[in-house]
Design a protein around this motif. Structure first.
Motif, mmCIF file in Angstrom:
data_model
loop_
_atom_site.group_PDB
_atom_site.id
_atom_site.type_symbol
_atom_site.label_atom_id
_atom_site.label_comp_id
_atom_site.label_asym_id
_atom_site.label_seq_id
_atom_site.Cartn_x
_atom_site.Cartn_y
_atom_site.Cartn_z
ATOM 1 N N GLN A 107 1.734 4.345 8.722
ATOM 2 C CA GLN A 107 0.291 4.548 8.771
ATOM 3 C C GLN A 107 -0.421 3.825 7.680
ATOM 4 O O GLN A 107 0.053 3.358 6.777
ATOM 5 N N ASP A 108 -1.830 3.715 8.425
ATOM 6 C CA ASP A 108 -2.529 2.988 7.412
ATOM 7 C C ASP A 108 -2.928 3.551 6.065
ATOM 8 O O ASP A 108 -2.900 4.796 6.180
ATOM 9 N N LEU A 109 -3.485 2.935 5.347
ATOM 10 C CA LEU A 109 -4.020 3.613 3.934
ATOM 11 C C LEU A 109 -4.953 4.455 4.193
ATOM 12 O O LEU A 109 -5.089 5.482 3.552
ATOM 13 N N ALA A 110 -5.850 4.452 4.928
ATOM 14 C CA ALA A 110 -7.031 5.171 5.620
ATOM 15 C C ALA A 110 -6.459 6.521 5.732
ATOM 16 O O ALA A 110 -6.810 7.506 5.577
ATOM 17 N N ALA A 111 -5.397 6.629 6.670
ATOM 18 C CA ALA A 111 -4.985 7.829 7.054
ATOM 19 C C ALA A 111 -3.991 8.388 5.882
ATOM 20 O O ALA A 111 -4.072 9.633 5.902
ATOM 21 N N GLU A 112 -3.434 7.730 5.085
ATOM 22 C CA GLU A 112 -2.791 8.157 4.098
ATOM 23 C C GLU A 112 -3.780 8.909 2.982
ATOM 24 O O GLU A 112 -3.406 10.052 2.576
ATOM 25 N N LEU A 113 -4.837 8.249 2.666
ATOM 26 C CA LEU A 113 -6.047 8.813 1.781
ATOM 27 C C LEU A 113 -6.210 10.202 2.606
ATOM 28 O O LEU A 113 -6.486 10.906 1.782
ATOM 29 N N ALA A 114 -6.412 10.078 3.681
ATOM 30 C CA ALA A 114 -7.031 11.395 4.461
ATOM 31 C C ALA A 114 -5.933 12.545 4.080
ATOM 32 O O ALA A 114 -6.529 13.800 4.359
ATOM 33 N N THR A 115 -4.821 12.437 4.041
ATOM 34 C CA THR A 115 -3.750 13.276 4.278
ATOM 35 C C THR A 115 -3.208 13.715 2.767
ATOM 36 O O THR A 115 -3.039 14.936 2.499
ATOM 37 N N ARG A 116 -3.427 12.861 1.837
ATOM 38 C CA ARG A 116 -2.729 13.286 0.506
ATOM 39 C C ARG A 116 -3.621 12.817 -0.445
ATOM 40 O O ARG A 116 -3.621 13.330 -1.812
ATOM 41 N N GLY A 117 -4.782 12.356 -0.470
ATOM 42 C CA GLY A 117 -5.891 11.989 -1.419
ATOM 43 C C GLY A 117 -5.780 10.868 -2.197
ATOM 44 O O GLY A 117 -4.634 9.918 -1.897
ATOM 45 N N PRO A 118 -6.085 10.599 -3.305
ATOM 46 C CA PRO A 118 -6.197 9.295 -4.222
ATOM 47 C C PRO A 118 -4.742 9.046 -4.577
ATOM 48 O O PRO A 118 -3.699 9.996 -4.757
ATOM 49 N N LEU A 119 -4.497 7.707 -4.753
ATOM 50 C CA LEU A 119 -3.101 7.459 -5.490
ATOM 51 C C LEU A 119 -3.304 7.137 -6.839
ATOM 52 O O LEU A 119 -4.469 7.075 -7.422
ATOM 53 N N SER A 120 -2.162 7.237 -7.455
ATOM 54 C CA SER A 120 -2.192 7.103 -9.074
ATOM 55 C C SER A 120 -2.404 5.476 -9.262
ATOM 56 O O SER A 120 -2.045 4.623 -8.514
ATOM 57 N N PRO A 121 -2.868 5.205 -10.495
ATOM 58 C CA PRO A 121 -2.888 3.727 -10.713
ATOM 59 C C PRO A 121 -1.610 2.945 -10.700
ATOM 60 O O PRO A 121 -1.864 1.759 -10.025
ATOM 61 N N ARG A 122 -0.443 3.525 -10.967
ATOM 62 C CA ARG A 122 0.801 2.628 -10.588
ATOM 63 C C ARG A 122 0.881 2.387 -9.157
ATOM 64 O O ARG A 122 1.287 1.469 -8.740
ATOM 65 N N GLU A 123 0.711 3.730 -8.390
ATOM 66 C CA GLU A 123 0.885 3.231 -7.059
ATOM 67 C C GLU A 123 -0.175 2.516 -6.201
ATOM 68 O O GLU A 123 0.349 1.418 -5.477
ATOM 69 N N VAL A 124 -1.294 2.371 -6.850
ATOM 70 C CA VAL A 124 -2.447 1.399 -6.430
ATOM 71 C C VAL A 124 -1.968 -0.261 -6.704
ATOM 72 O O VAL A 124 -2.105 -0.868 -6.195
ATOM 73 N N LEU A 125 -1.255 -0.282 -8.002
ATOM 74 C CA LEU A 125 -0.797 -1.524 -8.341
ATOM 75 C C LEU A 125 0.222 -1.828 -7.449
ATOM 76 O O LEU A 125 0.311 -3.145 -7.036
ATOM 77 N N ALA A 126 1.312 -1.273 -6.984
ATOM 78 C CA ALA A 126 2.345 -1.361 -6.216
ATOM 79 C C ALA A 126 1.811 -1.900 -4.633
ATOM 80 O O ALA A 126 2.196 -2.955 -4.357
ATOM 81 N N VAL A 127 0.664 -1.254 -4.403
ATOM 82 C CA VAL A 127 0.124 -1.734 -2.943
ATOM 83 C C VAL A 127 -0.534 -3.057 -3.250
ATOM 84 O O VAL A 127 -0.456 -3.983 -2.470
ATOM 85 N N LEU A 128 -1.200 -3.149 -4.193
ATOM 86 C CA LEU A 128 -2.211 -4.297 -4.511
ATOM 87 C C LEU A 128 -1.352 -5.510 -4.757
ATOM 88 O O LEU A 128 -1.780 -6.649 -4.510
ATOM 89 N N GLU A 129 -0.071 -5.308 -5.420
ATOM 90 C CA GLU A 129 0.911 -6.609 -5.578
ATOM 91 C C GLU A 129 0.931 -7.171 -4.387
ATOM 92 O O GLU A 129 1.111 -8.333 -3.955
ATOM 93 N N GLN A 130 1.638 -6.291 -3.335
ATOM 94 C CA GLN A 130 1.754 -6.766 -1.835
ATOM 95 C C GLN A 130 0.753 -7.191 -1.032
ATOM 96 O O GLN A 130 0.769 -8.291 -0.465
#
Length: 469
Positions: A107-130
């Motif tokens: 699923q896209d990140l917009a759908a993920e945010l809608a279902t689970r809310g914000p990501l932790s900083p480490r999760e955000v870093l992992a996404v942004l690395e990619q």
């Protein structure tokens, strides 16, 4: 037509069973204003695919048609694990174009945010690395995405290698350099393309975008992933655009438990003038790592380019054979120096030349292309039977080790005390045979459209180069 069911299958919306190129439609997945996305399967192999088909009323517009074809050409050029892969493209019998892409389970990140809310900083870093790795390749190839947003980043279902994301939808991508995909006149100064929630001020003004335009969108994405909301919101497009143009951006820390260092990274991305933002994605990621991890993690950005030339002789070459070998290595040394490299290791039948990579994306890409041209020159002509060449990008080991003998260089340690880097030759030098030019994926990245290459069988991330396109 109605008698054989063709009209039902090939109406404005394709029905299950419709054959589109080599793919059979299973269902419509997303209906958009310009195109529809279908799930399909390859008619012979059964492999799933995503079919993007332009609507009939839009397909008659020449600009929309060319832009759609441009997206296919752009995606085919940008080969990267974090960019969606194009499987093919063509046209239906009524002239509607389509693009077949790999099917992404997730699923896209917009759908993920809608279902689970914000990501932790480490999760955000992992996404942004990619995401950053994908943008690095696009920018090096002269392409700016211009519509980077949470909906265009798909997180794949977790596999053995853990979750990963892919960047999709290059429909409004534009070339940064002549000859790059999207560098035509389809989009002119004064034409606004993109999504208001993520658009940089220069996009709203209709100015020519560059890589820093995408970095503004990265800032919007960072803010959204950390807080669950975009930095600027409004009831109308105009209201949102005015905030991007004039309103000071809020700090993520006002809405989520975010450090001041992470606030600073996001705010630099969201500066109104592009000259005040990060110069490139690597500089952004370096600060992001420091903000999230406190500088404890090593920066994995490649730092130098290496050209390794190995001379080949018969068991008993004789004086003439040794003279040919010496001449070949002297030529290799001269061409390396002309290309901007420094010869750091010289042996009786080999040499290693290196150069630090420029910070500027375009200059870095030009340097790699020059060195690949050197490799082709050394593996062609009369000397081709006696030289094997490998080109690689990696960190550079310490200066003291780099000036040691080849045997010592083969086990060199880098500045951080870890074995590896360009001076650790066994880690990257490929025995491709006499007259062969082998390049690693890091050295070829973004240049695939400029050189004729093929994978080296049994060697991961290694390619034979045979010619310039």
């Amino acid at each position: 037509m109605a008698g054989n069911g063709e009209e039902a299958l090939y109406g404005e919306e394709l029905r299950p069973g419709a054959l589109v190129g080599e793919w059979v439609v299973e269902r419509v997945q997303v209906r958009g204003p310009v195109s529809a996305l279908y799930r399909a399967r390859h008619a012979r192999t059964g492999v799933p695919a995503a079919l993007k088909v332009l609507h009939p009323q839009v397909a008659t517009a020449a600009v929309a048609l060319r832009r759609f074809r441009r997206e296919a050409a752009t995606l085919q050029r940008l080969h990267h694990p974090h960019i969606v892969t194009v499987l093919g493209y063509g046209e239906l019998s009524d002239g509607r174009p389509f693009i077949a892409m790999e099917w992404l389970e997730g699923q896209d990140l917009a759908a993920e945010l809608a279902t689970r809310g914000p990501l932790s900083p480490r999760e955000v870093l992992a996404v942004l690395e990619q995401v950053g790795a994908a943008l690095r390749v696009a920018h090096a190839a002269g392409v700016v995405h211009r519509d980077l947003k949470a909906q265009n980043v798909v997180r794949l279902a977790q596999g053995q290698g853990g979750p990963s994301v892919k960047l999709v939808d290059f429909g409004v991508a534009k070339g940064l350099v002549p000859g790059a995909p999207g560098s035509s006149s389809l989009t002119h100064t004064g034409v606004v393309l993109g999504t208001p929630l993520s658009m940089a001020p220069e996009q709203i003004r209709g100015q020519v975008p560059d890589a820093r335009t995408d970095l503004y969108a990265v800032g919007v994405l960072l803010f959204q992933l950390l807080t669950g909301m975009p930095p600027f919101q409004g009831t109308t497009r105009h209201e949102v655009e005015q905030q991007h143009l004039h309103a000071p951006p809020p700090r993520p820390g006002e809405h989520a438990p975010v450090s001041a260092a992470l606030d600073a990274v996001v705010l630099r991305c969201l500066r109104k003038e592009r000259e005040d933002r990060y110069p490139d994605v690597d500089a952004l990621l370096e600060d992001l790592r420091g903000a999230v991890l406190g500088g404890a993690a090593p920066v994995e950005v490649p730092r130098a380019l290496g050209l390794y030339v190995q001379g080949r002789t018969t068991a008993d070459p004789g004086p003439a054979g040794m003279e040919d070998l010496d001449a070949g290595l002297e030529r290799a040394s001269a061409l390396a120096l002309e290309a901007g490299l420094e010869v750091r290791v010289v042996g009786s039948a080999c040499l290693l030349a290196v150069a630090s990579l420029p910070d500027d994306v375009r200059r870095e890409r030009e340097l790699r292309a020059r060195v690949l041209d050197v490799g082709l020159a050394l593996t062609r002509g009369e000397a081709a039977a006696s030289l094997a060449v490998t080109v690689h990008v990696d960190r550079l080991a310490s200066d003291a080790a780099s000036r040691s003998a080849p045997d010592a260089a083969a086990s060199a340690w880098d500045d951080a005390g870890n074995e590896g880097g360009l001076l650790h030759l066994p880690a990257w030098v490929q025995d491709g045979g006499d007259g062969a030019l082998v390049v690693t994926g890091a050295a070829l990245r973004g240049l695939e459209a400029d050189f004729v290459s093929s994978p080296v069988p049994g060697a991961k991330d290694r390619f034979w180069l045979s010619a310039r396109r």
